[in-house]
Design a protein around this motif. Structure first.
Motif, short mmCIF file in Angstrom:
data_model
loop_
_atom_site.label_atom_id
_atom_site.label_comp_id
_atom_site.label_asym_id
_atom_site.label_seq_id
_atom_site.Cartn_x
_atom_site.Cartn_y
_atom_site.Cartn_z
N ASP A 1 0.80 -1.29 -0.02
CA ASP A 1 -0.02 -0.06 -0.10
C ASP A 1 0.98 1.25 -0.02
N SER A 2 1.21 1.54 -1.19
CA SER A 2 2.34 2.62 -1.40
C SER A 2 3.64 2.57 -0.77
N GLY A 3 4.64 3.55 -0.64
CA GLY A 3 5.71 3.46 -0.01
C GLY A 3 6.86 2.92 -0.91
N PRO A 4 8.07 2.99 -0.57
CA PRO A 4 9.41 2.85 -1.55
C PRO A 4 9.30 1.17 -1.81
N ALA A 5 9.89 0.97 -2.94
CA ALA A 5 9.93 -0.54 -3.48
C ALA A 5 11.10 -1.12 -2.94
N GLY A 6 12.49 -0.29 -2.48
CA GLY A 6 13.39 -1.18 -2.41
C GLY A 6 13.65 -1.71 -0.84
N LEU A 7 14.28 -2.82 -0.68
CA LEU A 7 13.98 -3.41 0.78
C LEU A 7 14.73 -2.76 1.60
N SER A 8 15.74 -2.12 1.30
CA SER A 8 16.47 -1.48 2.61
C SER A 8 15.48 -0.25 3.15
N GLU A 9 14.98 0.53 2.13
CA GLU A 9 14.13 1.72 2.58
C GLU A 9 12.94 0.99 3.21
N GLN A 10 12.33 0.00 2.56
CA GLN A 10 11.09 -0.67 3.39
C GLN A 10 11.40 -1.31 4.96
N PHE A 11 12.79 -1.66 5.05
CA PHE A 11 13.15 -1.96 6.58
C PHE A 11 13.09 -0.76 7.34
N THR A 12 13.77 0.30 6.94
CA THR A 12 13.72 1.41 7.54
C THR A 12 12.32 1.98 8.08
N ALA A 13 11.56 1.85 7.18
CA ALA A 13 10.08 2.43 7.39
C ALA A 13 9.48 1.39 8.39
N LEU A 14 9.71 -0.06 8.59
CA LEU A 14 9.39 -0.96 9.13
C LEU A 14 9.92 -0.64 10.78
N LEU A 15 11.20 -0.23 10.83
CA LEU A 15 11.53 -0.04 12.23
C LEU A 15 11.18 1.25 12.74
N SER A 16 10.95 2.30 11.77
CA SER A 16 10.01 3.33 12.24
C SER A 16 8.75 3.02 12.67
N PHE A 17 7.91 2.36 12.08
CA PHE A 17 6.71 1.92 12.44
C PHE A 17 6.83 1.20 13.81
N ALA A 18 7.91 0.58 14.31
CA ALA A 18 8.20 -0.37 15.58
C ALA A 18 8.30 0.78 16.39
N ASP A 19 9.09 1.73 16.25
CA ASP A 19 9.00 2.94 17.24
C ASP A 19 7.69 3.55 17.46
N ARG A 20 6.86 3.77 16.38
CA ARG A 20 5.70 4.29 16.46
C ARG A 20 4.63 3.44 17.47
N LEU A 21 4.68 2.07 17.38
CA LEU A 21 4.01 1.27 18.19
C LEU A 21 4.67 1.22 19.75
N ARG A 22 5.87 1.46 19.83
CA ARG A 22 6.60 1.51 21.05
C ARG A 22 6.12 3.00 21.86
N GLU A 23 6.14 3.87 21.33
CA GLU A 23 5.39 5.14 21.89
C GLU A 23 4.05 5.19 22.10
#
Length: 383
Positions: A359-381
């Motif tokens: 559902d949108s977002g970058p196509a490269g795996l490295s950028e996608q992993f960075t977004a996933l880690l940011s999502f983890a931070d969002r859930l932690r907060e």
């Protein structure tokens, strides 16, 4: 209830809360492997290999523990999960000795599986099917006193619906039931699922998070790594061709040209968005029944070097599709359940790491992993 009449699940959690995972395709290889694998990891019989949510960056995010997951689902087949697990053991998918060890968990999940549809000569219209599926979901949640239920589509790929189709495709019937029952939704297949304007709007109105489409387990995983490499090294890609050999239910389903076309759309999207153009070449999918749950993916990449020199890169990926998919499915169920508990709604592009056609977002795996880690931070907060 929400203002549009759909059911709304409670967002209360807590250490004793249990989360339901409702598989569409609940007696298939992926679902069976996920149920058996969850039981094995929860009992520390096997390590959580392949589960990104069990790595340190996800500590403290409030994900539901594996021990809190309760499984059920819809399917049109009748082979019990303990028997299906025995078949997967014989095929080399599950380790010997695991099926009898987790038989109680498999049997418990099997008792929560309800008939899917539409079946051959099924007299029910779309509305009747959605109503019945919704009742199954609601009953499952109430019967097991679950905080929430995440619906995960792991069924066989269906062809894309015709533009003039009168009826919804099966995957969208299940997605509609998920929305009506107030359940977050994950589409791990290339099938339509929630991707119709009406269903997407209904999910938004119901405050439901959702993620998809088409799990990224092998060939496209490599493409998401290699394509950015060519771009970053300024090496023009001239052609990118691929072949998939696979068996099992997925191989049989993808023998249908329409289903294969739906599958290939996600593979092509990764290249087009990363490279900025669609290179020559296609992906061919061949059904080889003797391979069972194992698949081989071969890619042939023609690229240009300094002073126009012609070069070739070839890759071969051989793996067990269910063993690749099951840990991702468990990750997604936990992440989307936690997102719902945190009050998030709508598409979750941060989970594009897991999908060919996100559902949108970058196509490269490295950028996608960075977004996933940011999502983890969002859930932690949101704790």
């Amino acid at each position: 209830m929400t203002n549009d009449g759909t059911a709304s699940e409670p967002r209360t959690g807590g250490p004793t809360a249990r989360t339901g995972v409702w598989f569409v395709g609940a007696r298939g290889s992926v679902a069976t492997t996920a149920v058996a694998g969850c039981a094995a990891v929860a009992a520390t019989l096997h390590p959580p290999t392949g589960m990104v949510t069990e790595t340190p960056p996800f500590d403290g995010t409030g994900l539901p523990p594996l021990t809190s997951l309760v499984f059920g689902g819809h399917d049109t087949t009748h082979c019990p999960l303990p028997k299906r697990a025995e078949q997967l053991t014989a095929a080399g998918v599950l380790p010997h000795g695991l099926a009898p060890t987790v038989r109680a968990e498999l049997q418990s999940a099997d008792e929560e599986i309800r008939p899917g549809g539409p079946l051959p000569n099924d007299p029910r219209c779309d509305e009747e099917l959605i109503t019945d599926f919704t009742a199954d979901l609601t009953s499952f949640r109430e019967r097991n006193a679950l905080a929430r239920v995440v619906v995960v589509n792991v069924s066989s790929t269906e062809p894309l619906p015709a533009p003039d189709a009168v009826r919804l495709p099966p995957s969208s019937l299940y997605a509609a039931a998920a929305v009506r029952a107030g359940c977050p939704y994950v589409n791990f297949t290339p099938s339509t699922g929630l991707r119709t304007p009406a269903l997407t709007e209904a999910a938004a109105a119901g405050g439901l998070p959702h993620a998809g489409r088409d799990g990224k387990t092998g060939q496209t995983l490599l493409r998401a790594v290699l394509a950015p490499m060519f771009v970053q090294r300024a090496l023009p890609v001239r052609a990118w061709s691929g072949t998939n050999l696979l068996g099992g239910g997925d191989g049989a389903a993808l023998a249908d040209p329409g289903a294969a076309a739906a599958k290939n759309a996600g593979k092509e999207r990764v290249l087009a968005e990363t490279l900025g153009h669609t290179p020559q070449g296609e992906v061919h999918i061949d059904d080889v029944p003797v391979l069972g749950d194992w698949k081989t993916a071969w890619d042939h990449i023609a690229f240009e070097g300094f002073l126009g020199s012609r070069m070739i890169l070839q890759t071969i990926w051989q793996g067990c599709d269910s063993a690749l998919a099951a840990p991702l499915v468990l990750d997604l169920a936990r992440l989307v359940a936690r997102a719902h508990e945190a009050g998030l709604s709508g598409p979750l592009p941060e989970l594009g790491f897991y999908f060919k056609d996100p559902d949108s977002g970058p196509a490269g795996l490295s950028e996608q992993f960075t977004a996933l880690l940011s999502f983890a931070d969002r859930l932690r907060e949101a704790q």
